[in-house]
Write a protein that holds these residues in place. Structure first.
Motif, short mmCIF file in Angstrom:
data_model
loop_
_atom_site.label_atom_id
_atom_site.label_comp_id
_atom_site.label_asym_id
_atom_site.label_seq_id
_atom_site.Cartn_x
_atom_site.Cartn_y
_atom_site.Cartn_z
N HIS A 64 -6.69 3.79 5.46
CA HIS A 64 -8.01 4.09 6.02
C HIS A 64 -8.61 5.33 5.35
CE1 HIS A 64 -7.96 0.95 8.87
NE2 HIS A 64 -7.06 1.45 9.68
N VAL A 65 -7.78 6.32 5.03
CA VAL A 65 -8.29 7.50 4.33
C VAL A 65 -8.87 7.10 2.97
CG1 VAL A 65 -7.63 9.68 3.25
CG2 VAL A 65 -6.79 9.13 5.53
N ALA A 66 -8.14 6.24 2.26
CA ALA A 66 -8.64 5.77 0.96
C ALA A 66 -9.92 4.95 1.12
CB ALA A 66 -7.56 4.95 0.26
N THR A 235 -2.62 -1.99 -8.81
CA THR A 235 -2.87 -2.83 -7.63
C THR A 235 -4.32 -2.73 -7.19
OG1 THR A 235 -0.59 -2.43 -6.93
CG2 THR A 235 -2.09 -3.37 -5.30
N ALA A 236 -4.85 -1.51 -7.15
CA ALA A 236 -6.24 -1.33 -6.74
C ALA A 236 -7.19 -1.99 -7.71
CB ALA A 236 -6.55 0.16 -6.62
N SER A 253 -8.17 -3.20 -0.50
CA SER A 253 -7.54 -1.98 0.00
C SER A 253 -6.14 -2.33 0.46
CB SER A 253 -8.34 -1.36 1.15
OG SER A 253 -8.37 -2.23 2.28
N GLY A 254 -5.28 -1.33 0.54
CA GLY A 254 -3.92 -1.56 0.97
C GLY A 254 -3.13 -0.26 0.93
N VAL A 269 1.19 6.06 0.24
CA VAL A 269 0.08 5.86 -0.70
C VAL A 269 -0.91 4.87 -0.09
CG1 VAL A 269 -0.57 5.23 -3.05
CG2 VAL A 269 1.68 6.24 -2.61
N GLY A 270 -2.17 5.19 -0.19
CA GLY A 270 -3.23 4.27 0.20
C GLY A 270 -4.22 4.13 -0.93
N TYR A 271 -4.76 2.94 -1.10
CA TYR A 271 -5.73 2.71 -2.16
C TYR A 271 -6.85 1.82 -1.63
CZ TYR A 271 -3.47 -1.85 -2.68
OH TYR A 271 -2.96 -3.10 -2.45
#
Length: 740
Positions: A64-66, A235-236, A253-254, A269-271
């Motif tokens: 969610h931050v990403a 991945t992003a 996103s993920g 990690v978030g993207y």
């Protein structure tokens, strides 16, 4: 040989008479099957919740931050591109506006660009420039040919592009056509590709990457050598072409988990791709940018132990299911089949042996009535059998079975495995709540400031038009049509009188002079907040252009998934807007004293603050002020968010929800199947007992009709045949209810 054939025929007729569907057997069988399924599901879902890998709540929070960062990045780049296009449109006219005049007026309204320039694309000549140098070769690469025969200038809008400078920095170039005169010109602006407005801190890293995985901007500790960073970039970039889920982030996103320096530390990690949803118009969405965020967290190696509890609960339910099934078979299904056989025997004239005695109130009443009818067929007189006093009724049996099953389900649904207020909520989630709230406040601040800049650019046009009402009206209508953030746009004179307007009715107080250049809150009560941007017309003798923000636009600014309830409040802590998922009442107070205290402390801390509010139902709460930058410096607004801890994907709350799910499934199975049995079998059986006693008491006029083709219906048909056989020969024969 003939005797055996007759026996086979009688057995075949008996099987044909017995109902295959309906009656007591389907609900009892369905109840046993569902209870066995619930027992298996209980043992399966109530497994031990291991925390050796990071809590899903922490990983989801990084995603969610990403997403917030990607949304902020895309909105900022789109706004820059749109602003330059609109600014170029201001200088449209039959005569070309001098290049230096264009750049001077542009600098008075917008200060977001590091460099601006006006270029002659035909000869590649730089006509005027402000700020840092702009790489002309990159701009002219997409310009039209030297013929310059594009009269409307559509070919000049080459869109935004990313350029790598020799210093290694990345710039976004935006190009717009200056339409005026015979020679085409290009208005070019370069802006810095900054990391989105998320507070990084010492432990968080933020990256902006392109589709090839190249880092264009970064903030926080260096992560260039970590394998997970490269994996997140790929991945992003690879997922950016996928279709987003409805209502979700407009782009891929993920989250993923990387290794840490020590055994107990891991990297969450978030993207998120700064793409655009299908049907959206976004210039920045086509650049292939993605935002990656990472944070070091310490793992909790403990686990939530519920496996033994789940096995015990499943075993108890399995035992109860067998007991309840046995009771229903002995007290409901078997007596019904025996009553059918006895009534069938009497209807066929087999009166040589008495009717067997039954246990249970309703079967005993029907059995006594059948015995009385048998004696009447043998020459006896009608007698009132009376209600059977002994035995337990079938309705009571069903109620007791339901109570037994609910005694298993209710504790799971309301009492057992409650998480309570002692759940260990990772501190990282509290920090993420603060960061996301601060990002939302930054988004609101930028949107309001950009809105004021648009109004200021309109004021420049109004000033250049000399105050002609027709020209002002056309400019206002164009502005309202191109900007979805306004509900109305109008021009005031020095005394506050409306000179020209477009959109809804102005809400500026009548007879009051216009406010200075700023964003102003016009009311503190009512059904809808009134917020407007004021920009004075240069040389307009007090004239001011006002753009009133639409309430839905304010609501969209604070609506973000995974943040809980979000409110935009004024300096008196009155609600101006709230996320659309929960609704709000304008100018209402914040729900809870701890939120007011949090807003007071956030006003003293420019970076915002967050708490974990411990109560019966714990919650994460955060508050962040808008700040005093730009046109919103006089508002003193804040963004406040609150999210119940039970909404988080923590093992304790997951176990609680699974326990409640098992209880709910048990309640549903018991109520559905026993309710089915009561409606289809028990109520008609009680009515059948009354009809059988009335027939035995001498009622020969009431025709008996079966309600369903089941065991009870078969007994009713047999009683109707017996009634017809007992009627006097002089009576009018009634049509049989059916052949048995």
């Amino acid at each position: 040989m003939s005797a055996s054939r007759g026996s086979r025929r009688r057995k075949a007729r008996r099987r044909a008479d017995m109902p295959l569907l309906g009656g007591a057997r389907p609900p009892i069988a369905a109840l046993l099957a569902l209870l066995l399924a619930v027992a298996g599901a209980t043992a399966l879902v109530l497994g031990d919740r291991d925390r050796a890998s990071l809590d899903a709540a922490v990983l989801t929070s990084q995603q969610h931050v990403a997403e917030d960062g990607a949304l902020s990045l895309r909105a900022s780049l789109d706004e820059s591109a749109t602003d330059l296009q609109r600014a170029a449109a201001l200088f449209t006219g039959p005569e070309p506006v001098p290049a230096d005049t264009v750049l001077d007026k542009l600098g008075k309204v917008y200060n977001k660009w590091r460099g601006t320039a006006v270029i002659d694309p035909v000869g590649g000549t730089l006509l005027a420039a402000r700020g840092e140098n702009i790489p002309l070769a990159t701009v002219l690469k997409g310009a039209p040919d030297a013929k310059g025969d594009d009269k409307d200038g559509k070919a000049f809008g080459v869109g935004p592009r990313l350029v790598k400078l020799r210093s290694g920095e990345t710039r976004m170039l935006v190009v717009a056509a200056l339409r005026g005169g015979d020679r085409p010109r290009l208005l070019v602006a370069s802006g810095t590709l900054n990391v989105p407005g998320i507070s990084s801190g010492e432990d968080r890293t933020l990256l902006v990457v392109d589709s090839a995985g190249t880092v264009l901007a970064s903030d926080g500790p260096s992560v260039s050598r970590k394998s997970w960073a490269e994996k997140a970039r790929k991945t992003a970039a690879g997922d950016s072409a996928k279709t987003p889920e409805p209502g979700g982030h407009p782009g891929a996103s993920g989250h993923l988990m990387g290794g840490g320096k020590r055994g107990e530390e891991r990297t969450a990690v978030g993207y998120a791709a700064a793409g655009r949803a299908p049907g959206e118009t976004s210039a920045a969405g086509a650049l292939g940018l993605s935002v990656i965020t990472s944070v070091e967290v310490t793992e909790d190696m403990s686990a939530v132990r519920t496996q033994a509890f789940g096995l015990a609960a499943a075993g108890i339910l399995l035992a109860l299911a067998l007991v309840v099934g046995w009771v229903l078979l002995r007290t409901v299904q078997r007596p019904l089949l025996q009553l059918y056989l006895e009534s069938r025997r009497l209807s066929r004239g087999e009166l040589d042996r008495p009717v067997r005695q039954f246990r249970g109130r309703e079967p005993a009443r029907i059995g006594a009535a059948l015995e009385s009818l048998r004696k009447q067929r043998l020459g006896g007189r009608p007698t009132r059998t009376g209600r059977a006093r002994g035995g337990f009724g079938t309705r009571g049996t069903v109620i007791v079975c339901a109570a037994v099953l609910l005694a298993w389900s209710a504790p799971l649904l309301f009492l057992l495995n409650r998480a309570g207020s002692t759940v260990t909520v990772p501190q990282q989630l509290v920090e993420d709540q603060r960061r996301r709230t601060d990002t939302a406040a930054d988004r609101v601040r930028k949107a309001l400031n950009e809105g004021w800049a648009d109004v200021a650019s309109v004021a420049q046009i109004v000033g250049a038009g000399g105050g002609k009402d027709g020209a002002d009206k056309a400019v206002l209508e164009t502005t309202l049509r191109e900007h979805g953030r306004y509900r109305s746009v109008y021009v005031l004179d020095g005394d506050g009188k409306v000179l020209s307007r477009a959109g809804d009715s102005p809400r500026h107080p009548g007879g009051k002079k216009p406010h200075p250049d700023s964003v102003v809150q016009l009311n503190t009560s009512g059904k809808e907040p009134a917020v407007a941007a004021y920009a004075a017309v240069p040389g307009g003798k007090g004239r001011t252009v006002v753009g009133e923000y639409d309430t839905q636009f304010l609501i969209s600014l604070v609506t973000r998934p995974g943040l809980g309830q979000v409110w935009l409040i004024d300096r008196k802590h009155r609600i101006i807007a709230a996320d659309k998922a929960h609704g709000y009442r304008a100018f209402a107070k914040l729900p809870g004293g701890h939120l007011n205290d949090l807003a007071v402390s956030a006003r003293r801390d420019a970076d915002g603050t967050a708490i974990l509010h411990r109560s019966r139902n714990s919650s994460l709460a955060a508050a962040a002020p808008l700040g005093d930058n730009g046109a919103v410096k006089g508002l003193d607004w804040q963004v406040v968010s609150a999210q119940p801890a039970a909404w988080l994907e923590l093992p304790e709350y997951t176990a609680e929800r699974h326990t409640m799910l098992a209880g709910l499934l048990g309640v549903t199975a018991a109520v559905a199947c026993l309710g089915w049995l009561f409606i289809i079998v028990i109520r008609p059986l009680r009515s059948l007992a009354d009809q059988a006693e009335a027939l035995a008491g001498g009622d020969r006029k009431t025709v008996l009709f079966p309600q369903h083709h089941d065991e009870v219906g078969a007994v009713v048909r047999n009683l109707e045949l017996i009634r017809q056989q007992l009627r006097p020969a002089t009576g009018s024969a009634a049509k049989p209810a059916g052949r048995n």
